[in-house]
Design a protein around this motif. Structure first.
Motif, mmCIF file in Angstrom:
data_model
loop_
_atom_site.group_PDB
_atom_site.id
_atom_site.type_symbol
_atom_site.label_atom_id
_atom_site.label_comp_id
_atom_site.label_asym_id
_atom_site.label_seq_id
_atom_site.Cartn_x
_atom_site.Cartn_y
_atom_site.Cartn_z
ATOM 1 N N ARG A 160 0.828 -1.206 0.000
ATOM 2 C CA ARG A 160 0.000 0.000 0.000
ATOM 3 C C ARG A 160 0.861 1.255 0.000
ATOM 4 O O ARG A 160 0.598 2.219 -0.730
ATOM 5 C CB ARG A 160 -0.927 0.003 1.220
ATOM 6 N N ARG B 167 2.441 1.774 -3.533
ATOM 7 C CA ARG B 167 1.507 2.281 -4.534
ATOM 8 C C ARG B 167 1.205 3.768 -4.349
ATOM 9 O O ARG B 167 0.854 4.458 -5.309
ATOM 10 C CB ARG B 167 0.201 1.490 -4.471
ATOM 11 N N ARG B 168 1.345 4.263 -3.122
ATOM 12 C CA ARG B 168 0.999 5.655 -2.852
ATOM 13 C C ARG B 168 2.222 6.524 -2.539
ATOM 14 O O ARG B 168 2.064 7.663 -2.113
ATOM 15 C CB ARG B 168 0.025 5.716 -1.675
ATOM 16 N N GLU C 219 9.331 5.206 -2.084
ATOM 17 C CA GLU C 219 9.072 4.144 -3.062
ATOM 18 C C GLU C 219 10.098 3.022 -2.945
ATOM 19 O O GLU C 219 9.745 1.830 -2.915
ATOM 20 C CB GLU C 219 9.090 4.736 -4.465
ATOM 21 N N SER D 232 3.512 3.298 5.135
ATOM 22 C CA SER D 232 2.059 3.196 5.004
ATOM 23 C C SER D 232 1.351 4.293 5.792
ATOM 24 O O SER D 232 0.346 4.850 5.334
ATOM 25 C CB SER D 232 1.588 1.821 5.485
ATOM 26 N N THR E 244 1.582 7.583 3.875
ATOM 27 C CA THR E 244 0.839 7.632 2.616
ATOM 28 C C THR E 244 -0.634 7.279 2.782
ATOM 29 O O THR E 244 -1.344 7.170 1.774
ATOM 30 C CB THR E 244 1.474 6.658 1.600
ATOM 31 N N ARG F 191 -3.106 9.596 1.118
ATOM 32 C CA ARG F 191 -2.918 9.886 -0.297
ATOM 33 C C ARG F 191 -3.700 8.893 -1.144
ATOM 34 O O ARG F 191 -3.858 7.730 -0.772
ATOM 35 C CB ARG F 191 -1.436 9.792 -0.689
ATOM 36 N N PRO F 192 -4.145 9.310 -2.333
ATOM 37 C CA PRO F 192 -4.803 8.353 -3.237
ATOM 38 C C PRO F 192 -3.774 7.438 -3.873
ATOM 39 O O PRO F 192 -2.587 7.767 -3.962
ATOM 40 C CB PRO F 192 -5.469 9.251 -4.282
ATOM 41 N N ARG F 193 -4.249 6.287 -4.289
ATOM 42 C CA ARG F 193 -3.373 5.350 -4.979
ATOM 43 C C ARG F 193 -2.914 5.932 -6.298
ATOM 44 O O ARG F 193 -3.680 6.579 -7.000
ATOM 45 C CB ARG F 193 -4.133 4.040 -5.216
ATOM 46 N N ARG F 194 -1.632 5.695 -6.618
ATOM 47 C CA ARG F 194 -1.105 6.217 -7.868
ATOM 48 C C ARG F 194 -1.844 5.622 -9.061
ATOM 49 O O ARG F 194 -2.088 4.424 -9.122
ATOM 50 C CB ARG F 194 0.392 5.888 -8.005
#
Length: 456
Positions: free
Chosen positions: A371, A374-375, A382, A425, A428, A431-434
């Protein structure tokens, strides 16, 4: 106040060399490097029966608890998983003690995993910003390069042409996971940064550590590496990087097929990865046969003496019903408490509570790391999240094949992965998922004129 001491303790744990009097496994007892200066940190103090390293780690606990960042931006799912794991350890420990188990051997079975959970909790307070993740990744990478350099030096200067027959490994079994973790950090950083310098660094680091893995001759290292890289590929979001990697795999596929066809049953070092997969479960290898026999003894212990819910309890040895291949000398008096397949040992000693409760931090870390990946908003987040996610299969393999649950090196890498997964996690979570890349039509659609749009 806590970040740098914690990084120093992690680096010391991954590189220190205990004195020969207490550890003859490192370098098979032939040699010690200058890093033996850190060895006294891992010699028990007579009054407390603990290592100085353990006491220093415990000393960081009150400093982290007093930190104002302790309760800010925490991932409560990970906190819950750690609480469940600690509770399961306590319950199964008490169950073994009530059944007459040895408290000392139970402590010996569990303390490294408990140290991993403590490191994860300390990281929640010590790592306060994404930029701090760079220091953590560099610590893992530096430790892997140090041990890789020592393995290469030991082979080329001490072993080659001087020791016959050569020792079966150059450093230790536990360094397999450290080498894989260092390589993973370099690759994950290159995937996150996507610059020429980062890719060049990843290639150089990977080549160096692959040479160290080859010299160390541990089959599990290659299995761990393949699983880690496979998960890296599966975790990549669809986009330019994912497409480039897929294209490279398609181009390399014929070479990989040729490698498998030519390298089957060949002894050259370049075919060591293939040999690891073909001999790991074979019945013609004495090491594999000894592990199979040990598994049969563990299963018999669970069915004859264990409780399906709580197992036998910690501190109770497994029953040695058959011993054709798994024979140990008197110096291995704790072997019945430390099976090579420590994942099955976790099920035998802890039952369903142990396997599900103690181990729950691993799937929780995997979910949160994915998770966070991805965000992630920047390269440090990352790369850290991808590393935390993809090192987990290596830890599981190490536990399954080579006493990984009782390995300090592997346990601390797990602790770092759990801490990073929870921290990234938490950052992020809002935050919305990329968004995934959407394939565009080719050739691109012609733009309609205003009159054409009205008629349409």
């Amino acid at each position: 106040m806590t970040r740098w001491p914690l990084l120093a303790l992690l680096f010391a744990a991954w590189t220190a060399e205990a004195p020969l009097e207490t550890d003859r496994l490192l370098y098979c007892g032939y040699w010690r490097s200058p890093f033996q200066v850190l060895g006294p940190l891992f010699v028990s103090l007579p009054d407390v029966s603990l290592f100085p390293w353990q006491l220093l780690l415990l000393a960081l606990v009150p400093l982290c608890l007093l930190s104002p960042a302790t309760l800010r931006r925490r991932e409560w799912v990970m906190d819950g998983a750690i609480a469940v794991s600690l509770g399961s350890v306590a319950v199964t420990f008490l169950w073994g003690w009530m059944r007459g188990g040895s408290a000392y051997n139970a402590y010996y079975q569990l303390w490294r995993f408990l140290a991993a959970l403590l490191v994860a909790l300390l990281l929640f307070s010590a790592v306060r910003a994404p930029r701090h993740l760079r220091g953590l990744g560099l610590t893992v990478l530096a430790a892997a390069l140090v041990r890789g350099t020592l393995a290469i030096y030991f082979y080329r200067v001490v072993v080659r042409g001087r020791i016959d027959p050569p020792p079966p490994y150059m450093t230790t079994h536990d360094d397999s996971m450290l080498f894989v973790a260092g390589l993973l950090v370099a690759v994950a950083w290159a995937l996150a940064r996507r610059t020429l310098w980062s890719w060049l660094s990843a290639v150089l680091v990977s080549a160096y550590l692959l040479y160290a893995i080859t010299l160390n001759e541990r089959r599990l290292a290659w299995i761990e590496l393949v699983l880690v890289l496979a998960l890296v590929y599966l975790a990549l979001p669809r986009g330019r990087v994912g497409r480039r990697v897929s294209q490279l795999l398609v181009v390399a596929a014929p070479a990989l097929v040729l490698y498998v066809l030519v390298g089957m049953d060949r002894p050259e070092p370049v075919f060591a990865p293939l040999r690891a997969f073909t001999t790991a479960g074979s019945y013609s290898d004495n090491s594999s046969m000894a592990r199979e026999e040990e598994i049969r003894n563990l299963i018999y212990t669970l069915t004859a003496d264990g409780n399906p819910l709580l197992g036998t309890g910690w501190g109770i040895p497994y029953q040695k019903v058959t011993s054709v291949y798994a024979n140990f000398g008197k110096e291995w008096w704790q072997y019945a408490y430390l099976p090579h397949n420590s994942l099955l040992g976790l099920a035998v000693f802890g039952g369903l509570v142990g396997l599900g409760g103690i181990w729950c931090v691993v799937p929780a870390a995997a979910w949160l790391a994915m998770r966070g990946y991805r965000r992630a908003a920047g390269a440090p987040e990352e790369a850290a999240a991808l590393s935390a996610l993809c090192i987990l299969p290596a830890y599981a393999v190490q536990c399954y094949g080579d006493i990984g649950f009782q390995s300090l090196t592997g346990s601390l890498i797990l602790g770092v992965a759990v801490g990073v997964a929870g921290k990234v996690s938490a950052w992020t979570a809002v935050r919305p998922r990329r968004a995934r890349a959407v394939a565009m039509p080719w050739p691109p659609a012609r733009a309609l004129a205003p009159r054409e749009r009205l008629s349409a």
